[in-house]
Scaffold this motif. Sequence first.
Motif, short mmCIF file in Angstrom:
data_model
loop_
_atom_site.label_atom_id
_atom_site.label_comp_id
_atom_site.label_asym_id
_atom_site.label_seq_id
_atom_site.Cartn_x
_atom_site.Cartn_y
_atom_site.Cartn_z
N ASN A 1 0.85 -1.21 0.00
CA ASN A 1 0.00 0.00 0.00
C ASN A 1 0.87 1.26 0.00
O ASN A 1 1.09 1.89 1.03
CB ASN A 1 -0.92 -0.04 1.23
N LYS A 2 1.39 1.61 -1.19
CA LYS A 2 2.30 2.76 -1.28
C LYS A 2 1.63 4.05 -0.87
O LYS A 2 2.29 5.00 -0.44
CB LYS A 2 2.87 2.86 -2.69
N GLU A 3 0.27 4.09 -0.99
CA GLU A 3 -0.45 5.31 -0.63
C GLU A 3 -0.24 5.68 0.84
O GLU A 3 -0.30 6.86 1.20
CB GLU A 3 -1.94 5.16 -0.94
N VAL B 1 7.00 -4.05 -0.73
CA VAL B 1 6.51 -5.09 -1.65
C VAL B 1 6.48 -4.55 -3.08
O VAL B 1 6.59 -5.31 -4.04
CB VAL B 1 5.10 -5.56 -1.21
N ASP B 2 6.36 -3.24 -3.22
CA ASP B 2 6.40 -2.64 -4.56
C ASP B 2 7.69 -3.12 -5.24
O ASP B 2 8.78 -3.09 -4.63
CB ASP B 2 6.41 -1.10 -4.40
N SER B 3 7.58 -3.60 -6.48
CA SER B 3 8.71 -4.31 -7.09
C SER B 3 9.97 -3.45 -7.20
O SER B 3 11.08 -3.92 -6.95
CB SER B 3 8.33 -4.83 -8.47
N GLU B 4 9.78 -2.17 -7.54
CA GLU B 4 10.94 -1.28 -7.71
C GLU B 4 11.66 -1.08 -6.38
O GLU B 4 12.89 -1.04 -6.32
CB GLU B 4 10.51 0.08 -8.26
N HIS B 5 10.88 -0.93 -5.32
CA HIS B 5 11.47 -0.62 -4.01
C HIS B 5 12.08 -1.87 -3.38
O HIS B 5 13.10 -1.78 -2.70
CB HIS B 5 10.41 0.04 -3.13
N LEU C 1 3.99 8.35 -7.48
CA LEU C 1 3.78 7.86 -6.11
C LEU C 1 5.02 7.08 -5.67
O LEU C 1 5.44 7.15 -4.51
CB LEU C 1 2.53 6.97 -6.04
N GLU C 2 5.61 6.35 -6.60
CA GLU C 2 6.79 5.53 -6.26
C GLU C 2 8.02 6.38 -5.98
O GLU C 2 8.89 5.97 -5.19
CB GLU C 2 7.06 4.52 -7.37
N VAL C 3 8.13 7.53 -6.64
CA VAL C 3 9.25 8.43 -6.32
C VAL C 3 9.11 8.91 -4.87
O VAL C 3 10.08 8.91 -4.10
CB VAL C 3 9.29 9.62 -7.31
MG MG Z 1 5.81 -0.61 -8.64
#
Ligand code: MG
Length: 382
Positions: A118-120, A143-147, A214-216
């Motif tokens: 939940n990146k939000e 869990v976000d793949s990039e992070h 959002l990912e940045v």
């Molecule tokens: Mg991602």
Amino acid sequence: MKRIAILGATGSIGTQALDVIAAHDDLQVVALAAGSDVEGLVAAARATGAEVLALADPAAAERAAVELGRPVLSGPRALVELIDAAGATVVLNAVVGAAGLEASLDTLERGLDLALANKESLVAGGELVLAAARRGGGAILPVDSEHSALQQCLGELPREQLSSLVITASGGPFRGRTRAELAEITVAQALAHPTWAMGAKITVDSATLMNKGLEVIEAHMLFGLPYDQIEVVVHPQSIVHGMARLRDGALIAHLGHPDMRVPISFALTYPERAAVPARPLEWREAFSLDFEPPDLETFGCLRLAIAAGEAGGTAPAVLNAANEVAVAAFLTGEIGFLEIEALVDDALQHVPVQPLDDLAAVLAADGAARTRVAARIAEVGA
Ligand code: MG
Ligand code: NDP
């Protein structure tokens, strides 16, 4: 044995997490929560034997309770009550949207580890989430793949050796399109992501490049780097997930075919690394990896998100809430694709930025942005 509570158990990440957990004897599901999907929750409860259950929607919770013959928590405090009752050691937060923020805060205040899809949470309440982690002592496992990739690229690297982090973006289904073409985009086109199969909201975010914005912000919060040391590069194959650029010019990259089970498994088994039946990269056939700079003029949501991150305070909470309402309106056909960006821009210009003092400040900013966007949509519709 890790005891896992899954919030958002019926969604794309939640169901993939159930698959990952089912394949490992030392991972156990103890609690499951979702929004209103009775069938999904009941099936997951039966498959896992999880004892503590919640559905945010009270009517849905009642139906699930009847079907299972045992209580199902519900209402606005359901996630926090579930975490309290679950006896979990790890909470996987795979709820979509800022609705997941309080559960992230609560998990970390209790000193539990937070596997965070939940990146939000980190966008809307980043500093608060970090403070809760410091106080409680639990870890935030992305869990976000990039992070997840960046966490692995960084390892124990001394911070002074790092010069920037690079987040890759597939570019979404509309890479290379003009603004005029974007104005005509349909919901079905926006939901057809070229490399990842995900829930509807994040799929639209990927098409507008808001997801990358959002990912940045998420990377800024997780890794503590200033915005000018977080780079975004478009990489259509989604094979390189993230890179750490070091001070001697070397780049350390994390590669693999796109498969969310890999970062989900890494977060849930950390610091171990379990086997995942992911398709291996195959060197016997030729393939290429392409990279190009993001088009910030055509995909303004990425630009808006970085600006909101730099502005700080409640600006990212406003950006996120405005985007949630706008994306929901796009999905129901009330507004066009480019109006998402226009509505987020409008909210950022009109909702005043406040310091991010406490949860009440986030909720106020979130509420003001939702009200503003809903009013603008009603005006256009009228
Ligand atoms: Mg991602
Ligand atoms: P989905 O829409 O597939 O699933 C969302 C989940 O959240 C569902 O289980 C839904 O329940 C639940 N939910 C919604 N509102 C509430 C609420 N108020 N209380 C409790 N549960 C709620 O989304 P995804 O799985 O795609 O994404 C989840 C999160 O993970 C998002 O933050 C997304 O950005 C992030 N993420 C997702 C990736 C992916 O590949 N899917 C990749 C990287 C990050 P119900 O089914 O009952 O509505």
